[in-house]
Design an enzyme around this catalytic site. Structure first.
Site, PDB file in Angstrom:
ATOM      1  N   LYS A 373       0.674  -0.923  -0.153  1.00 12.23           N
ATOM      2  CA  LYS A 373       0.054  -0.259  -0.097  1.00 12.23           C
ATOM      3  C   LYS A 373       0.549   1.491  -0.062  1.00 12.23           C
ATOM      4  O   LYS A 373       2.043   1.250   0.146  1.00 12.23           O
ATOM      5  CB  LYS A 373      -1.014  -0.020   1.699  1.00 12.23           C
ATOM      6  N   ARG A 467     -10.520   0.057  15.361  1.00 15.20           N
ATOM      7  CA  ARG A 467     -10.993   0.754  13.637  1.00 15.20           C
ATOM      8  C   ARG A 467     -11.876  -0.031  13.276  1.00 15.20           C
ATOM      9  O   ARG A 467     -12.702   0.146  13.115  1.00 15.20           O
ATOM     10  CB  ARG A 467      -9.241   0.409  13.485  1.00 15.20           C
ATOM     11  N   TYR A 599      14.383  30.129   6.777  1.00 16.56           N
ATOM     12  CA  TYR A 599      13.386  31.248   7.696  1.00 16.56           C
ATOM     13  C   TYR A 599      12.933  31.267   8.848  1.00 16.56           C
ATOM     14  O   TYR A 599      13.594  30.355   9.596  1.00 16.56           O
ATOM     15  CB  TYR A 599      11.428  29.837   7.085  1.00 16.56           C
ATOM     16  N   MET A 648      10.140  24.349   1.137  1.00 13.86           N
ATOM     17  CA  MET A 648       9.872  23.338   1.198  1.00 13.86           C
ATOM     18  C   MET A 648      11.182  22.508  -0.344  1.00 13.86           C
ATOM     19  O   MET A 648      11.014  21.029  -0.572  1.00 13.86           O
ATOM     20  CB  MET A 648       9.161  24.352  -0.196  1.00 13.86           C
TER      21      MET A 648
END
Ligand SMILES: *Cc1c(COP(=O)(O)O)cnc(C)c1O
Length: 709
Positions: A373, A467, A599, A648
């Site tokens: 998956k 779940r 940043y 990023m």
């Protein structure tokens, strides 16, 4: 990675072989001496085509050995496409020669399967047919059996070729060959010719035994003399119907090939394309040069002098091929290189070893269900599933319908179980792609059942995870699911919620879950239901709770060679990380004392420093939470701490202590660099998460490089 390869000389000899084929079709010596030309083109040059078959056999063997049918079919498809293009390329010449005037369907079929529609093209269908025959035989027999059968076919072929005059003295034999020639104009085809040399190539590739230089030269010399005598005898007694098959060719090719394998060197891929194009295009060049010779009144030199004619055809074919390859590389060059910026290296050999190690650790009768998956935990689900399927894995687990469909569309044949929710309105898609759906609870099963379509499922039991799953205690509902007309129950499973922990209370909880699961299974059995395949363990399940034995173990993270965290486990296995993540250094710069970086100005330099900007950021899947203090990467075998916030597309590291860093150097984010290694488990812990999350979130901007021995 320019490793010297054993088969460098094979690449060079391809070019020589291509020119020999041009020689066969232009007879370079014919204007000087017919006998010399016969020796060159009808005896010596006959090594060319068998050589190409042997190369094919040599390289395809490893795929046949692994029963990699997908590769074989892909290989034949490629040959088929080359054939199709070639046929189209020669349609104008065929049309000009009047080929289409009285053509019959029978003729077309015969031409396409055996004769090749133009005189040199028979090789392509013969290669396809030969490969299919050899593959089929090797699936059933040992190599010596395949060699024997190929040799017997070759003997029959000899009777229809060089030895025709001898064998047709018997009427029955002549009748046999007359019949044969109705189907294929020659016996040098995919049945009687190609298998012999493909098998010989397979054999050499299989045995890997290298004979000495002396033996290969002596063997080759002796067998080419034999071949020469054989050819001359057959020629002088006028026994040949056609002249491409000789007995002497077999030892001759064996020794020649062994000799070529002796020299190591860089493999020259472009020579492979060039020789193929020369082979395909040279008959066109023959026509063009003849036309040109006539047009400019140079027939005497360009056509009648056979040697000049041969050279003209060879050179023009070579130039054509060279330009084509140049154009092709030029087109490719305009694409970004995979290791240009940020990439993941996927070691498929490690994956295979892990699959073996895991399968061996499972109790008898328990099979590995490979969980692929989330794009195989960020490794690329198609490549991973294909590799595993070739290693014998037969069952796969995915999370979503789209993942299952993607695998099917890419040829994965094994059972595929969708572990998560599928919208009931997509039920037709489940059926069309033969996917098994997890039943989330009674209500969900009921909805599926009402669709009126038969559907294969595994029932999920909730034993404490809370779940997905029907409560293990709801016997009535569970029996109800087994009774549903359209629900075909293939298995029943549960999932443990603290299998990764060896704390006492967690062990007690897991044991309770396992007990609940088996209690329900026993109940269903006692009521006469066949519960289907049983499974409750995932990676940590098999490491910490080996027993009781089940039919499947759903293994995800461990397949990829790592665990979710660095917790201790009861058993340890020898697993190797499959993925490494790398990027480049964009630039190196000085940072003075008291200057800040990135940043938010979270880092200010305490002293003069040297820093490097790395071409990977959170958009590529590196969590922003790794920023500052805790994070580091590897450059030139050394740790380079991350400074300030991760951006990023970039991150910034301290390289003050690392000499010789320069732009474009490689930085390792996850994986090994020399003695140093950043394990994904450590990396994930420093990000405050588990490896599963790191891997499955790796950005789709990374390039993937798949490595296999
Ligand atoms: C993802 C998943 C697994 C695989 O878990 P790993 O810990 O990665 O081995 C097994 N079972 C289910 C139901 C899952 O969702």
């Amino acid at each position: 990675m320019n490793h010297l390869k054993r088969y460098a000389s094979l690449d060079s000899f391809r070019l020589a072989a291509a020119f020999l084929i041009v020689a066969i079709h232009t007879s370079p010596l014919i204007s000087m001496s017919a006998i010399a030309d016969f020796i060159l083109t009808r005896i010596i040059a006959r090594v060319a085509v068998p050589f190409f078959f042997m190369v094919t056999g040599y390289f395809i063997y490893s795929h046949i050995e692994k029963k990699d049918t997908r590769y074989i079919i892909g290989f034949c498809k490629k040959l088929g496409i080359t054939y199709l293009i070639s046929v189209i390329l020669y349609l104008p010449l065929n049309w000009y020669a009047g080929y289409f005037k009285n053509i019959t369907v029978y003729q077309i079929v015969k031409d396409i399967i055996f004769d090749g529609t133009f005189y040199h093209l028979w090789y392509l269908p013969a290669a396809v047919l030969g490969v299919l025959i050899i593959t089929g035989l090797l699936y059933k027999l040992k190599i010596c059996g395949v060699l024997l059968i190929s040799f017997l076919l070759y003997l029959i072929g000899l009777g229809g070729d060089s030895y025709y005059g001898l064998v047709v003295k018997a009427d029955a034999v002549k009748g046999f060959y007359d019949l044969l020639f109705k189907v294929s104009s020659y016996t040098r085809n995919g049945i009687f010719f190609a298998p012999m040399f493909l098998a010989l190539g397979v054999w050499i590739g299989h045995s890997k035994k290298q004979i000495s230089k002396k033996l290969s030269i002596t063997g080759f010399t002796l067998s080419i003399i034999l071949l020469f005598i054989e050819g001359m005898l057959l020629y002088s007694f006028k026994l040949q119907r056609h002249d491409s098959m000789y007995i002497g060719l077999i030892p001759c090719m064996y020794f020649l090939f062994q000799f070529l394998l002796l020299k190591n060197g860089k493999s020259k891929k472009s020579l492979r394309s060039i020789s193929l194009i020369i082979y395909i295009i040279h008959p066109w060049m023959i026509v063009l040069i003849r036309g040109f010779g006539k047009a400019v009144n140079l027939e005497k030199i360009l056509i009648n002098n056979s040697l000049v004619h041969f050279l003209g055809v060879s050179i023009s074919s070579f130039l054509f091929a060279w330009v084509m390859v140049l154009i092709q590389t030029k087109l490719k060059k305009n694409e970004p290189s995979k290791t240009g910026r940020a990439w993941a290296e996927i070691n498929l050999d490690a994956l295979k070893d892990n699959a073996k190690e895991l399968q061996n650790s499972l109790p008898d009768g328990c099979k590995l269900m490979a969980i692929v998956k989330a794009n195989a935990y960020g490794h690329g689900d198609i490549r991973i599933a294909r590799t595993l399927e070739n290693e014998g894995v037969k069952v796969f687990g995915v999370a979503t319908l789209a993942e299952g469909v993607g695998l099917r569309k890419n040829g994965i044949k094994g059972d595929i179980l969708i572990l998560g929710f599928t919208n009931p309105k997509d039920i037709d898609c489940l059926i069309k792609y033969c996917l098994m759906q997890t039943v989330l609870n009674y209500e969900y099963a009921d909805t599926l059942n009402r669709s009126g379509k038969k559907i294969r499922v595994h029932i999920k039991l909730d034993t404490g995870m809370h779940r997905l799953g029907e409560d293990y205690n709801h016997f009535e509902e569970l029996e109800g699911i087994y009774k549903m007309k359209n629900i075909i129950v293939d298995g029943i499973f549960t999932h443990l919620s603290v299998a990764d922990s060896l704390k006492e209370e967690d062990i007690i909880y897991s044991k309770m879950q396992i007990e609940h699961y088996f209690k329900t299974v026993s109940y269903l059995k006692s009521k006469g239901y066949n519960p289907g395949k049983l499974h409750y363990q995932s990676s940590y399940g098999i490491l910490n709770y080996k027993e009781p034995r089940c039919d499947y173990a759903r293994i995800g993270i461990a397949l990829y060679g790592i665990l979710s965290n660095s917790n201790k486990t009861k058993t340890t296995l020898n697993l190797q990380p499959v993925m490494s993540v790398k990027a480049r250094i964009a630039l190196v710069r000085e940072l003075s004392r008291n200057e800040s970086v990135s940043y938010g100005r979270t880092f200010t330099s305490p002293k003069d420093m040297k820093i490097a900007v790395i071409t990977i950021g959170y958009a590529d899947g590196i969590p922003r939470s790794l920023s500052g203090e805790s994070g580091y990467i590897l450059i030139h075998d050394k740790k380079a701490p991350i400074l300030g916030r991760i951006c990023m597309d970039q991150l910034i590291v301290d390289v003050t202590e690392i000499k010789e860093v320069k732009p474009n150097d490689i930085a390792t984010i996850i994986g090994k660099d020399g003695e140093e290694e950043i394990r994904c488990e450590d990396f994930a812990e420093r990000c405050g998460t588990i490896t599963n999350e790191i891997l499955s979130r790796l950005g789709n901007r990374l390039e993937y490089i798949y490595q296999m021995k």
